[in-house]
Scaffold this motif. Structure first.
Motif, PDB file in Angstrom:
ATOM      1  N   ALA A  48       0.835  -1.214   0.000  1.00  9.58           N
ATOM      2  CA  ALA A  48       0.000   0.000   0.000  1.00  9.58           C
ATOM      3  C   ALA A  48       0.866   1.258   0.000  1.00  9.58           C
ATOM      4  CB  ALA A  48      -0.934  -0.013   1.210  1.00  9.58           C
ATOM      5  N   LEU A  49       1.945   1.240   0.768  1.00 10.14           N
ATOM      6  CA  LEU A  49       2.855   2.399   0.782  1.00 10.14           C
ATOM      7  C   LEU A  49       3.500   2.598  -0.592  1.00 10.14           C
ATOM      8  CD1 LEU A  49       4.822   2.344   4.171  1.00 10.14           C
ATOM      9  CD2 LEU A  49       3.262   4.118   3.356  1.00 10.14           C
ATOM     10  N   THR A  50       3.815   1.511  -1.243  1.00 10.14           N
ATOM     11  CA  THR A  50       4.403   1.588  -2.581  1.00 10.14           C
ATOM     12  C   THR A  50       3.406   2.205  -3.565  1.00 10.14           C
ATOM     13  OG1 THR A  50       5.728  -0.366  -2.081  1.00 10.14           O
ATOM     14  CG2 THR A  50       5.519   0.236  -4.411  1.00 10.14           C
ATOM     15  N   LEU A  51       2.160   1.804  -3.421  1.00 17.86           N
ATOM     16  CA  LEU A  51       1.094   2.312  -4.297  1.00 17.86           C
ATOM     17  C   LEU A  51       0.960   3.831  -4.198  1.00 17.86           C
ATOM     18  CD1 LEU A  51      -1.052   1.103  -6.189  1.00 17.86           C
ATOM     19  CD2 LEU A  51      -2.591   0.969  -4.236  1.00 17.86           C
ATOM     20  N   VAL A  52       1.191   4.391  -3.014  1.00 18.83           N
ATOM     21  CA  VAL A  52       1.063   5.848  -2.848  1.00 18.83           C
ATOM     22  C   VAL A  52       2.409   6.556  -3.009  1.00 18.83           C
ATOM     23  CG1 VAL A  52      -0.964   5.610  -1.353  1.00 18.83           C
ATOM     24  CG2 VAL A  52       1.315   5.820  -0.311  1.00 18.83           C
ATOM     25  N   GLY A  53       3.422   5.814  -3.443  1.00 16.20           N
ATOM     26  CA  GLY A  53       4.712   6.440  -3.744  1.00 16.20           C
ATOM     27  C   GLY A  53       5.610   6.658  -2.549  1.00 16.20           C
ATOM     28  N   LEU A  54       5.400   5.902  -1.466  1.00 18.84           N
ATOM     29  CA  LEU A  54       6.209   6.085  -0.255  1.00 18.84           C
ATOM     30  C   LEU A  54       6.902   4.798   0.177  1.00 18.84           C
ATOM     31  CD1 LEU A  54       3.965   8.389   1.974  1.00 18.84           C
ATOM     32  CD2 LEU A  54       5.957   9.038   0.610  1.00 18.84           C
ATOM     33  N   ALA A  55       7.314   4.005  -0.794  1.00 21.58           N
ATOM     34  CA  ALA A  55       7.935   2.715  -0.488  1.00 21.58           C
ATOM     35  C   ALA A  55       9.130   2.865   0.451  1.00 21.58           C
ATOM     36  CB  ALA A  55       8.372   2.036  -1.781  1.00 21.58           C
ATOM     37  N   ASP A  56       9.835   3.979   0.338  1.00 22.57           N
ATOM     38  CA  ASP A  56      11.064   4.156   1.122  1.00 22.57           C
ATOM     39  C   ASP A  56      10.864   4.980   2.397  1.00 22.57           C
ATOM     40  OD1 ASP A  56      10.435   6.428  -0.244  1.00 22.57           O
ATOM     41  OD2 ASP A  56      12.486   6.901  -0.860  1.00 22.57           O
ATOM     42  N   ARG A  57       9.610   5.213   2.799  1.00 21.83           N
ATOM     43  CA  ARG A  57       9.367   6.035   3.985  1.00 21.83           C
ATOM     44  C   ARG A  57       8.697   5.260   5.124  1.00 21.83           C
ATOM     45  NH1 ARG A  57      12.067   9.038   1.345  1.00 21.83           N
ATOM     46  NH2 ARG A  57      11.911  11.295   1.175  1.00 21.83           N
ATOM     47  N   GLY A  58       8.648   3.946   5.012  1.00 18.93           N
ATOM     48  CA  GLY A  58       7.933   3.134   5.991  1.00 18.93           C
ATOM     49  C   GLY A  58       8.375   3.312   7.424  1.00 18.93           C
ATOM     50  N   SER A  59       9.660   3.587   7.634  1.00 19.80           N
ATOM     51  CA  SER A  59      10.155   3.678   9.008  1.00 19.80           C
ATOM     52  C   SER A  59      10.016   5.088   9.591  1.00 19.80           C
ATOM     53  CB  SER A  59      11.626   3.248   9.048  1.00 19.80           C
ATOM     54  OG  SER A  59      12.390   4.138   8.264  1.00 19.80           O
ATOM     55  N   HIS A  60       9.549   6.039   8.781  1.00 22.38           N
ATOM     56  CA  HIS A  60       9.423   7.418   9.277  1.00 22.38           C
ATOM     57  C   HIS A  60       8.189   7.584  10.153  1.00 22.38           C
ATOM     58  CE1 HIS A  60      12.260   9.657   6.389  1.00 22.38           C
ATOM     59  NE2 HIS A  60      12.478   8.359   6.232  1.00 22.38           N
ATOM     60  N   LYS A  61       8.335   8.395  11.194  1.00 26.68           N
ATOM     61  CA  LYS A  61       7.180   8.780  12.007  1.00 26.68           C
ATOM     62  C   LYS A  61       6.449   9.912  11.283  1.00 26.68           C
ATOM     63  CE  LYS A  61       8.133   6.423  15.899  1.00 26.68           C
ATOM     64  NZ  LYS A  61       9.170   6.873  16.833  1.00 26.68           N
ATOM     65  N   PRO A  62       5.147  10.099  11.564  1.00 29.03           N
ATOM     66  CA  PRO A  62       4.407  11.190  10.908  1.00 29.03           C
ATOM     67  C   PRO A  62       5.105  12.553  11.020  1.00 29.03           C
ATOM     68  CG  PRO A  62       2.882   9.749  12.038  1.00 29.03           C
ATOM     69  CD  PRO A  62       4.263   9.242  12.368  1.00 29.03           C
ATOM     70  N   SER A  63       5.744  12.824  12.186  1.00 24.57           N
ATOM     71  CA  SER A  63       6.409  14.125  12.372  1.00 24.57           C
ATOM     72  C   SER A  63       7.606  14.290  11.441  1.00 24.57           C
ATOM     73  CB  SER A  63       6.856  14.283  13.824  1.00 24.57           C
ATOM     74  OG  SER A  63       7.782  13.255  14.152  1.00 24.57           O
ATOM     75  N   GLU A  64       8.067  13.198  10.860  1.00 24.99           N
ATOM     76  CA  GLU A  64       9.210  13.265   9.947  1.00 24.99           C
ATOM     77  C   GLU A  64       8.758  13.302   8.477  1.00 24.99           C
ATOM     78  OE1 GLU A  64      11.771  10.498  13.075  1.00 24.99           O
ATOM     79  OE2 GLU A  64      10.988   9.639  11.214  1.00 24.99           O
ATOM     80  N   LEU A  65       7.468  13.529   8.280  1.00 26.60           N
ATOM     81  CA  LEU A  65       6.919  13.563   6.922  1.00 26.60           C
ATOM     82  C   LEU A  65       6.261  14.918   6.662  1.00 26.60           C
ATOM     83  CD1 LEU A  65       5.139  10.073   6.997  1.00 26.60           C
ATOM     84  CD2 LEU A  65       7.249  10.610   5.758  1.00 26.60           C
ATOM     85  N   SER A  66       6.176  15.294   5.375  1.00 25.71           N
ATOM     86  CA  SER A  66       5.441  16.514   5.009  1.00 25.71           C
ATOM     87  C   SER A  66       3.941  16.229   5.072  1.00 25.71           C
ATOM     88  CB  SER A  66       5.828  16.933   3.588  1.00 25.71           C
ATOM     89  OG  SER A  66       5.308  15.995   2.656  1.00 25.71           O
ATOM     90  N   GLY A  67       3.141  17.298   5.018  1.00 25.50           N
ATOM     91  CA  GLY A  67       1.684  17.129   5.049  1.00 25.50           C
ATOM     92  C   GLY A  67       1.191  16.235   3.920  1.00 25.50           C
ATOM     93  N   GLY A  68       1.739  16.460   2.734  1.00 22.17           N
ATOM     94  CA  GLY A  68       1.332  15.649   1.581  1.00 22.17           C
ATOM     95  C   GLY A  68       1.698  14.189   1.777  1.00 22.17           C
ATOM     96  N   GLN A  69       2.896  13.956   2.358  1.00 17.99           N
ATOM     97  CA  GLN A  69       3.316  12.567   2.621  1.00 17.99           C
ATOM     98  C   GLN A  69       2.442  11.936   3.696  1.00 17.99           C
ATOM     99  OE1 GLN A  69       7.446  13.382   3.469  1.00 17.99           O
ATOM    100  NE2 GLN A  69       8.106  12.670   1.445  1.00 17.99           N
ATOM    101  N   GLU A  70       2.093  12.733   4.719  1.00 17.97           N
ATOM    102  CA  GLU A  70       1.203  12.196   5.763  1.00 17.97           C
ATOM    103  C   GLU A  70      -0.132  11.762   5.156  1.00 17.97           C
ATOM    104  OE1 GLU A  70       1.106  13.726   9.943  1.00 17.97           O
ATOM    105  OE2 GLU A  70       1.963  15.487   8.955  1.00 17.97           O
TER     106      GLU A  70
END
Ligand SMILES: Nc1ncnc2c1ncn2[C@@H]1O[C@H](COP(=O)(O)OP(=O)(O)O)[C@@H](O)[C@H]1O
Ligand SMILES: [Mg+2]
Length: 230
Positions: A129-151
């Motif tokens: 599912a993360l790959t489908l939304v283009g975030l395959a490499d962000r799985g280990s990030h906490k929400p605070s480490e992501l931009s609003g769009g990534q969240e």
């Protein structure tokens, strides 16, 4: 039988505050075909969230009926509605509603905790599912480490991970800048067109509605005639 995924008949919803009862939806009739991408527009307070929550089974109507995929969800008893919702509906909200202490991957896995799926399979599905939304490499990030769009992408992955029948989105781009909003809307469009997801999206942004295949207008708890195509 028509291929209507959602059929709403004479739907009403009242809220009671103290001794006062206010009717906020006044007999809505609506059909949403399978594979549609509907934008639900209308002024603030017109009942958009109320209608969306009734379609998604987050709330129950005061009158009328809601059928989804041939099931009368307004007639479910006890825990049936929650169980149905967990299996059939993915929710996306304006403020993402991610759990801050969990990684992106663990956030996406959450809906699968309600199923009997084992841990390894859960992690695999969440990664897909993360790959489908283009975030395959962000799985280990906490929400605070992501931009609003990534969240919001993580929230969309979480909504998709159970492979729901219906994706309901309440102002999914309401907290995003134009460019990021358009990227999220483009993603929803891909999910609709290429993955066949039926999407109902509340928005009061006409530009957002242009990404949908159809716009339905709500005003003071009633549907008004569909606007002509732009
Ligand atoms: N839980 C509630 N209790 C009482 N009134 C509510 C509740 N939720 C919504 N309302 C009222 O119902 C109307 C429609 O609200 P809502 O569906 O949130 O509108 P929208 O999403 O279009 O802004 C508003 O007048 C709102 O104040
Ligand atoms: Mg609302």
């Amino acid at each position: 039988m028509s291929d209507s995924l959602v059929t709403i008949r004479q739907l009403t919803k009242n809220y009671t505050r103290g001794k006062q009862t206010v009717e906020v939806l006044h007999g809505i009739d609506l059909e949403i075909p399978r594979g549609d991408f509907v934008a639900l527009m209308g002024p603030s307070g017109s009942g958009k969230t109320t209608l969306l929550n009734l379609i998604g089974g987050l709330d129950t109507p005061s009158g009328g009926s809601v059928s989804v995929d041939g099931k009368r969800i307004d007639q479910f008893k006890g825990g049936e509605l929650a169980k149905w919702r967990a299996e059939h509906v993915g929710f996306v909200f304006q403020f993402y509603n991610l759990l801050p202490v969990l990684s992106a991957l663990k956030n996406v896995e959450l809906p699968l905790l309600l199923t009997k799926m084992g841990g390894a399979e859960r992690a695999k599905r969440a990664q897909v599912a993360l790959t489908l939304v283009g975030l395959a490499d962000r799985g280990s990030h906490k929400p605070s480490e992501l931009s609003g769009g990534q969240e919001q992408r993580v929230a969309i992955a979480r909504a998709l991970v159970t492979d729901p029948t219906l994706l309901v989105c309440d102002e999914p781009t309401g907290d995003l800048d134009r460019k990021t909003a358009d990227e999220i809307l483009g993603l929803l469009q891909v999910l609709n067109r290429e993955h066949g997801k039926t999407i109902i999206m509340v928005t009061h942004d006409p530009k957002a509605a242009e990404f949908a295949s159809r716009t339905v207008h709500l005003d003071k708890g009633q549907l008004v005639d569909d606007a002509p195509a732009h």
